[in-house]
Design a protein around this motif. Structure first.
Motif, PDB file in Angstrom:
ATOM      1  N   TYR A 182       0.729  -0.893  -0.027  1.00 59.16           N
ATOM      2  CA  TYR A 182      -0.172  -0.192  -0.582  1.00 59.16           C
ATOM      3  C   TYR A 182       1.043   1.276   0.065  1.00 59.16           C
ATOM      4  O   TYR A 182       2.291   1.193   0.893  1.00 59.16           O
ATOM      5  N   ASP A 183       0.493   2.512  -0.846  1.00 59.71           N
ATOM      6  CA  ASP A 183       1.187   3.722  -0.590  1.00 59.71           C
ATOM      7  C   ASP A 183       0.651   4.414   0.810  1.00 59.71           C
ATOM      8  O   ASP A 183      -0.467   4.363   1.376  1.00 59.71           O
ATOM      9  N   LEU A 184       1.931   4.924   1.095  1.00 58.23           N
ATOM     10  CA  LEU A 184       2.235   5.725   2.450  1.00 58.23           C
ATOM     11  C   LEU A 184       0.304   6.565   1.920  1.00 58.23           C
ATOM     12  O   LEU A 184       0.148   6.640   3.068  1.00 58.23           O
ATOM     13  N   GLY A 185       0.444   7.515   1.297  1.00 57.26           N
ATOM     14  CA  GLY A 185      -0.565   8.287   1.190  1.00 57.26           C
ATOM     15  C   GLY A 185      -2.093   8.355   1.278  1.00 57.26           C
ATOM     16  O   GLY A 185      -2.993   9.078   2.148  1.00 57.26           O
ATOM     17  N   ASP A 186      -1.869   6.940   0.626  1.00 58.78           N
ATOM     18  CA  ASP A 186      -3.763   6.112   1.212  1.00 58.78           C
ATOM     19  C   ASP A 186      -4.005   5.953   1.861  1.00 58.78           C
ATOM     20  O   ASP A 186      -4.739   5.418   3.422  1.00 58.78           O
ATOM     21  N   VAL A 187      -3.415   5.123   3.370  1.00 56.95           N
ATOM     22  CA  VAL A 187      -3.178   4.862   4.208  1.00 56.95           C
ATOM     23  C   VAL A 187      -2.900   6.158   5.166  1.00 56.95           C
ATOM     24  O   VAL A 187      -3.519   5.673   6.056  1.00 56.95           O
ATOM     25  N   MET A 188      -2.447   7.004   4.891  1.00 55.43           N
ATOM     26  CA  MET A 188      -2.476   7.710   6.101  1.00 55.43           C
ATOM     27  C   MET A 188      -3.296   8.423   5.561  1.00 55.43           C
ATOM     28  O   MET A 188      -4.414   8.879   6.720  1.00 55.43           O
ATOM     29  N   ASN A 189      -4.129   8.635   4.320  1.00 54.56           N
ATOM     30  CA  ASN A 189      -5.507   9.426   3.888  1.00 54.56           C
ATOM     31  C   ASN A 189      -6.845   8.600   4.387  1.00 54.56           C
ATOM     32  O   ASN A 189      -7.362   9.280   5.787  1.00 54.56           O
ATOM     33  N   THR A 190      -6.588   7.527   4.590  1.00 53.17           N
ATOM     34  CA  THR A 190      -7.859   6.371   5.776  1.00 53.17           C
ATOM     35  C   THR A 190      -7.403   6.825   6.319  1.00 53.17           C
ATOM     36  O   THR A 190      -8.795   6.507   7.531  1.00 53.17           O
ATOM     37  N   THR A 191      -6.212   6.880   7.784  1.00 54.51           N
ATOM     38  CA  THR A 191      -6.356   6.751   9.013  1.00 54.51           C
ATOM     39  C   THR A 191      -6.825   7.964   9.297  1.00 54.51           C
ATOM     40  O   THR A 191      -7.689   8.337  10.427  1.00 54.51           O
ATOM     41  N   ALA A 192      -6.451   9.277   8.552  1.00 52.95           N
ATOM     42  CA  ALA A 192      -6.936  10.266   8.824  1.00 52.95           C
ATOM     43  C   ALA A 192      -8.372  10.614   9.111  1.00 52.95           C
ATOM     44  O   ALA A 192      -8.836  11.274   9.775  1.00 52.95           O
ATOM     45  N   GLN A 193      -9.214  10.483   7.904  1.00 55.24           N
ATOM     46  CA  GLN A 193     -10.530   9.925   7.744  1.00 55.24           C
ATOM     47  C   GLN A 193     -11.888   9.131   8.864  1.00 55.24           C
ATOM     48  O   GLN A 193     -12.039   9.604   9.441  1.00 55.24           O
ATOM     49  N   LEU A 194     -10.601   8.421   9.291  1.00 52.89           N
ATOM     50  CA  LEU A 194     -11.295   7.175  10.390  1.00 52.89           C
ATOM     51  C   LEU A 194     -11.212   8.129  11.626  1.00 52.89           C
ATOM     52  O   LEU A 194     -12.269   8.458  12.360  1.00 52.89           O
ATOM     53  N   ALA A 195     -10.476   8.346  11.612  1.00 49.49           N
ATOM     54  CA  ALA A 195      -9.984   9.662  12.815  1.00 49.49           C
ATOM     55  C   ALA A 195     -11.415  11.069  13.044  1.00 49.49           C
ATOM     56  O   ALA A 195     -11.486  10.869  13.863  1.00 49.49           O
ATOM     57  N   ALA A 196     -11.114  11.329  11.605  1.00 50.31           N
ATOM     58  CA  ALA A 196     -12.127  12.698  11.764  1.00 50.31           C
ATOM     59  C   ALA A 196     -13.207  12.332  11.906  1.00 50.31           C
ATOM     60  O   ALA A 196     -14.296  12.905  11.957  1.00 50.31           O
ATOM     61  N   ASN A 197     -13.686  10.816  11.339  1.00 49.84           N
ATOM     62  CA  ASN A 197     -15.302  10.333  11.502  1.00 49.84           C
ATOM     63  C   ASN A 197     -15.103   9.929  13.377  1.00 49.84           C
ATOM     64  O   ASN A 197     -16.470   9.305  13.610  1.00 49.84           O
ATOM     65  N   GLY A 198     -14.924  10.196  14.212  1.00 48.38           N
ATOM     66  CA  GLY A 198     -14.604   9.836  15.602  1.00 48.38           C
ATOM     67  C   GLY A 198     -13.942   8.077  16.077  1.00 48.38           C
ATOM     68  O   GLY A 198     -14.525   7.697  16.796  1.00 48.38           O
ATOM     69  N   VAL A 199     -13.374   7.631  14.895  1.00 50.69           N
ATOM     70  CA  VAL A 199     -13.182   6.332  14.878  1.00 50.69           C
ATOM     71  C   VAL A 199     -12.082   6.185  16.295  1.00 50.69           C
ATOM     72  O   VAL A 199     -10.794   6.985  15.553  1.00 50.69           O
ATOM     73  N   GLU A 200     -12.371   5.418  16.975  1.00 53.24           N
ATOM     74  CA  GLU A 200     -10.920   5.406  18.467  1.00 53.24           C
ATOM     75  C   GLU A 200      -9.988   4.912  18.089  1.00 53.24           C
ATOM     76  O   GLU A 200      -8.501   5.507  17.985  1.00 53.24           O
ATOM     77  N   ASP A 201     -10.049   3.447  17.333  1.00 51.28           N
ATOM     78  CA  ASP A 201      -9.129   3.069  16.618  1.00 51.28           C
ATOM     79  C   ASP A 201      -8.257   3.477  15.587  1.00 51.28           C
ATOM     80  O   ASP A 201      -8.763   2.238  14.583  1.00 51.28           O
ATOM     81  N   PHE A 202      -8.101   4.303  15.157  1.00 54.82           N
ATOM     82  CA  PHE A 202      -8.045   4.453  13.709  1.00 54.82           C
ATOM     83  C   PHE A 202      -6.822   3.997  13.184  1.00 54.82           C
ATOM     84  O   PHE A 202      -6.933   2.922  12.166  1.00 54.82           O
ATOM     85  N   ASN A 203      -5.688   3.768  13.897  1.00 55.08           N
ATOM     86  CA  ASN A 203      -4.856   2.895  13.318  1.00 55.08           C
ATOM     87  C   ASN A 203      -4.844   1.362  13.239  1.00 55.08           C
ATOM     88  O   ASN A 203      -4.371   0.908  12.256  1.00 55.08           O
ATOM     89  N   GLY A 204      -5.637   0.408  14.414  1.00 53.78           N
ATOM     90  CA  GLY A 204      -5.931  -0.864  13.843  1.00 53.78           C
ATOM     91  C   GLY A 204      -6.698  -0.449  13.275  1.00 53.78           C
ATOM     92  O   GLY A 204      -7.026  -1.478  11.836  1.00 53.78           O
ATOM     93  N   LEU A 205      -8.163  -0.041  12.742  1.00 50.40           N
ATOM     94  CA  LEU A 205      -8.643  -0.605  11.853  1.00 50.40           C
ATOM     95  C   LEU A 205      -8.418   0.025  10.043  1.00 50.40           C
ATOM     96  O   LEU A 205      -8.607  -0.834   9.373  1.00 50.40           O
ATOM     97  N   THR A 206      -7.046   0.627  10.152  1.00 50.16           N
ATOM     98  CA  THR A 206      -6.613   0.724   9.215  1.00 50.16           C
ATOM     99  C   THR A 206      -6.415  -0.573   8.316  1.00 50.16           C
ATOM    100  O   THR A 206      -6.172  -0.428   7.132  1.00 50.16           O
ATOM    101  N   GLN A 207      -5.140  -0.998   9.632  1.00 48.61           N
ATOM    102  CA  GLN A 207      -4.147  -2.131   9.196  1.00 48.61           C
ATOM    103  C   GLN A 207      -5.770  -2.809   8.988  1.00 48.61           C
ATOM    104  O   GLN A 207      -5.048  -3.927   8.296  1.00 48.61           O
TER     105      GLN A 207
END
Length: 198
Positions: free
Chosen positions: A85-110
């Motif tokens: 996976y591209d770093l930009g895609d991974v970071m974008n997903t993580t940031a969006q999850l965090a912005a939508n209130g997901v607590e474990d944004f790192n875990g869910l992205t992975q």
């Protein structure tokens, strides 16, 4: 960048002014490749820097603590390095999850990336699944449209996701499609299913 462009021009003029035949051609070709390689690295560095800026801004706006942002950057970089996976895609997903209130944004992205991988997905399907997941979280429930996007991207995961949701008691009865159409399956339940599978 300007220095590199100037260097390329100088090499070109040097090649034309010196009559070393094949040797000059080989040397010029090798130097040209080195310069092109440096230019490619510059473009990659710029893209990574841009992704990092967007990531940090989104996370800050979502109210994420600075120490957690730095920790997330490290975790996501390691994950991107270990996967296709591209770093930009991974970071974008993580940031969006965090912005939508997901607590474990790192875990869910992975988890999204891992489910995608074991289902035969690739870097492109990861983006599609991640988009469907963030849309689901944004609406608060799993819609038919979003589930179809996930199952189109990674058909091998469709049955496993339904099975995990059923085991969790996310919907009553046996008709998954009907339950989904009625809005019975929450985004939180889908997140949990992905965390379990991923």
């Amino acid at each position: 960048s300007r220095k590199m462009d100037g260097f390329k021009d100088k090499i070109g003029s040097l090649k034309s002014s010196l009559s070393f035949g094949a040797a000059a051609g080989v040397a010029s070709n090798l130097i040209g490749r080195v310069v092109d390689g440096v230019m490619d690295l510059k473009d990659e560095a710029f893209a990574a820097s841009d992704s990092l800026d967007k990531f940090t801004q989104t996370m800050e706006f979502a109210g994420v603590d600075n120490s957690k942002i730095k920790e997330s950057q490290k975790v996501m970089k390691e994950y991107a390095d270990q996967t296709v996976y591209d770093l930009g895609d991974v970071m974008n997903t993580t940031a969006q999850l965090a912005a939508n209130g997901v607590e474990d944004f790192n875990g869910l992205t992975q988890a999204i990336g891992n489910v995608n991988a074991v289902s035969g997905g690739n870097a492109e399907t990861f983006k599609s699944v991640a988009t469907a997941m963030t849309q689901t979280i944004g609406t608060g429930k799993l819609t038919t449209e979003n589930f179809n996007q996930i199952s189109d991207a990674i058909p091998g995961a469709s049955g496993k996701i339904q099975e995990a949701l059923k085991e969790m008691g996310a919907y009553a009865g046996g008709d998954f499609r009907e339950a989904m159409a009625n809005g019975e399956i929450s985004a939180e339940e889908l997140n949990t299913a992905f965390m379990k599978l991923g």
